[in-house]
Design an enzyme around this catalytic site. Structure first.
Site, PDB file in Angstrom:
ATOM      1  N   TYR A   1      34.519  40.153  46.019  1.00  0.00           N
ATOM      2  CA  TYR A   1      33.712  41.331  46.663  1.00  0.00           C
ATOM      3  C   TYR A   1      32.340  40.814  47.139  1.00  0.00           C
ATOM      4  CZ  TYR A   1      31.121  41.443  42.243  1.00  0.00           C
ATOM      5  OH  TYR A   1      30.447  41.203  40.860  1.00  0.00           O
ATOM      6  N   GLU A   2      31.909  39.641  46.815  1.00  0.00           N
ATOM      7  CA  GLU A   2      30.740  39.111  47.319  1.00  0.00           C
ATOM      8  C   GLU A   2      30.904  38.590  48.895  1.00  0.00           C
ATOM      9  OE1 GLU A   2      28.165  36.884  44.317  1.00  0.00           O
ATOM     10  OE2 GLU A   2      30.098  36.628  43.602  1.00  0.00           O
TER      11      GLU A   2
ATOM     12  N   ALA B   1      33.762  41.406  32.097  1.00  0.00           N
ATOM     13  CA  ALA B   1      33.432  43.028  31.362  1.00  0.00           C
ATOM     14  C   ALA B   1      34.644  43.610  32.430  1.00  0.00           C
ATOM     15  CB  ALA B   1      32.124  43.597  32.187  1.00  0.00           C
TER      16      ALA B   1
ATOM     17  N   ASN C   1      33.431  50.078  29.293  1.00  0.00           N
ATOM     18  CA  ASN C   1      33.527  51.591  29.694  1.00  0.00           C
ATOM     19  C   ASN C   1      34.613  52.014  29.596  1.00  0.00           C
ATOM     20  OD1 ASN C   1      33.054  49.755  32.032  1.00  0.00           O
ATOM     21  ND2 ASN C   1      34.474  51.493  32.654  1.00  0.00           N
TER      22      ASN C   1
ATOM     23  N   SER D   1      30.027  39.130  33.391  1.00  0.00           N
ATOM     24  CA  SER D   1      28.693  40.172  33.428  1.00  0.00           C
ATOM     25  C   SER D   1      28.382  40.357  31.937  1.00  0.00           C
ATOM     26  CB  SER D   1      29.252  41.346  34.164  1.00  0.00           C
ATOM     27  OG  SER D   1      29.230  41.302  35.613  1.00  0.00           O
TER      28      SER D   1
ATOM     29  N   MET E   1      36.938  42.928  38.246  1.00  0.00           N
ATOM     30  CA  MET E   1      36.992  42.405  39.628  1.00  0.00           C
ATOM     31  C   MET E   1      36.912  40.836  39.717  1.00  0.00           C
ATOM     32  SD  MET E   1      34.129  45.233  40.985  1.00  0.00           S
ATOM     33  CE  MET E   1      34.107  46.926  40.430  1.00  0.00           C
ATOM     34  N   SER E   2      37.152  40.366  38.562  1.00  0.00           N
ATOM     35  CA  SER E   2      36.894  38.765  38.564  1.00  0.00           C
ATOM     36  C   SER E   2      38.234  38.136  37.959  1.00  0.00           C
ATOM     37  CB  SER E   2      35.838  38.466  37.703  1.00  0.00           C
ATOM     38  OG  SER E   2      35.869  38.973  36.383  1.00  0.00           O
TER      39      SER E   2
ATOM     40  N   HIS F   1      24.675  38.164  36.037  1.00  0.00           N
ATOM     41  CA  HIS F   1      25.241  36.682  36.201  1.00  0.00           C
ATOM     42  C   HIS F   1      24.046  35.563  36.647  1.00  0.00           C
ATOM     43  CE1 HIS F   1      29.433  37.768  36.475  1.00  0.00           C
ATOM     44  NE2 HIS F   1      28.962  38.653  36.849  1.00  0.00           N
TER      45      HIS F   1
ATOM     46  N   HIS G   1      32.699  36.118  43.098  1.00  0.00           N
ATOM     47  CA  HIS G   1      33.529  37.393  43.024  1.00  0.00           C
ATOM     48  C   HIS G   1      34.050  37.368  44.788  1.00  0.00           C
ATOM     49  CE1 HIS G   1      30.918  38.126  39.884  1.00  0.00           C
ATOM     50  NE2 HIS G   1      31.855  38.715  39.134  1.00  0.00           N
TER      51      HIS G   1
ATOM     52  N   HIS H   1      26.623  49.995  36.672  1.00  0.00           N
ATOM     53  CA  HIS H   1      26.716  48.489  36.195  1.00  0.00           C
ATOM     54  C   HIS H   1      25.636  48.537  34.973  1.00  0.00           C
ATOM     55  CE1 HIS H   1      27.273  44.154  36.486  1.00  0.00           C
ATOM     56  NE2 HIS H   1      25.808  44.096  36.828  1.00  0.00           N
TER      57      HIS H   1
HETATM   58  N1  HPA Z   1      36.218  48.950  36.872  1.00  0.00           N
HETATM   59  C1  HPA Z   1      36.095  47.842  37.485  1.00  0.00           C
HETATM   60  N2  HPA Z   1      35.501  46.773  37.017  1.00  0.00           N
HETATM   61  C2  HPA Z   1      34.743  46.780  35.830  1.00  0.00           C
HETATM   62  C3  HPA Z   1      34.659  48.204  35.167  1.00  0.00           C
HETATM   63  C4  HPA Z   1      35.513  49.332  35.757  1.00  0.00           C
HETATM   64  O1  HPA Z   1      35.655  50.419  35.062  1.00  0.00           O
HETATM   65  N3  HPA Z   1      33.773  47.968  33.974  1.00  0.00           N
HETATM   66  C5  HPA Z   1      33.375  46.851  33.997  1.00  0.00           C
HETATM   67  N4  HPA Z   1      33.905  45.986  35.348  1.00  0.00           N
END
Ligand code: HPA
Length: 284
Positions: free
Chosen positions: A98-99, A126, A247, A43, A223-224, A74, A96, A259
């Site tokens: 989650y998709e 990310a 973050n 991402s 998440m990847s 993406h 992903h 996001h």
């Molecule tokens: N958690 C999960 N996935 C993420 C995060 C997060 O804080 N930041 C970027 N992708």
């Protein structure tokens, strides 16, 4: 039941499908030399795609077996070209869990990259920072991962060429990690090192979940990546990876997470990230 498939996902995302895709794409990608590295861009990290020289681009919709990438940040393009004078393949975008994709589909791009000749995989993502010494904008060399998706891309029928129970003792290749750290030093880009926890998502974690992950030994959460690394190891590819800490994870940071914040941070560190990957590929 079809060959290469299983009951849940008949015939999709199989090794045979990847070979057929590679055959179909070969001419358009005009791969001369075998790629030194295949790169999956996470991402907001797709800017590296624009630094690939002599680029040949194929949108995901033209890659047999690929669904469309749906997440903002993406692009959904497969690229062949050169970085640091070395042949590379890159995917701007990924699939992903989650998709709603089947786990084996999340690992399928790795099979296509392998069928196109890649034997080294660089993954990026990310991620939220859990390690309390981390700050937003840090780059972390992935030393190891924890699969908390509770799914596995190797579920289902054994693919020809796969190992049924692949060893995962060196998931992110020690020598490649050293090369990343050397490249970071040479560029003056400080690098962290740590364990990536892969969760299903798409909701971000609660503060209690982040405290749990901290106790489990995770330094970052996302998440990847995990499905791709597992497939790569199962088919004998070496893997290296970098997380962009976009973050601080929920509860460590007290501000709500979005996001947009993730993409803002990747924009800020994109240049360092790109230079790092280029130096790494040059050193392979
Ligand atoms: N958690 C999960 N996935 C993420 C995060 C997060 O804080 N930041 C970027 N992708």
């Amino acid at each position: 039941m079809t060959a290469g498939g299983d009951r849940a996902t008949p015939a999709i995302a199989s090794a045979a499908a990847a070979s057929r895709a590679a055959e179909q794409l070969g001419d358009r990608l005009a791969l001369g030399a075998a790629p030194a590295c295949a790169i999956i861009l996470g991402s907001g990290l797709g800017g590296l795609a624009d630094r690939i020289e002599k680029a040949r681009r194929i949108p995901f919709r033209d890659v047999p077996g690929f669904p469309q990438a749906t997440v903002h940040g993406h692009a959904g393009v497969l690229i062949a070209g050169e970085l640091a004078g070395r042949a590379v393949l890159a995917m701007a975008g990924r699939f992903h869990l989650y998709e709603g994709h089947a786990p084996r589909l999340a690992g399928y791009p790795v099979r296509v990259l392998h069928a196109l000749g890649a034997r080294t995989l660089f993954v990026s993502n990310a991620a939220g920072g859990i390690n309390r010494n981390f700050a937003a904008g840090d780059l972390m060399v992935i030393a190891d991962h924890i699969n908390l998706m509770f799914r596995n891309p190797l579920e289902g029928m054994l693919e020809p060429g796969d190992i049924r129970f692949p060893d995962m003792s060196d998931p992110y290749d020690r020598a490649l990690r050293a090369k990343l750290h050397e490249a970071g030093k040479a560029l003056g880009v400080p690098l962290r090192d740590g364990v990536y926890a892969g969760l299903l998502g798409p909701s971000y974690e609660t503060p209690a979940e982040v405290r749990m992950l901290e106790r489990l030994g995770a330094d970052a959460v996302g998440m990847s990546t995990v499905p791709e690394t597992i497939v790569a190891r199962a088919i004998g590819m070496r893997v290296a990876g970098v997380s962009c800490i976009t973050n601080l994870a929920c509860g460590i940071s007290t501000t709500p997470l979005s996001h947009d914040e993730v993409l803002e941070t990747t924009t800020r560190v994109a240049r360092d990230f790109e230079n790092l990957v280029i130096a790494f590929v040059g050193a392979l």
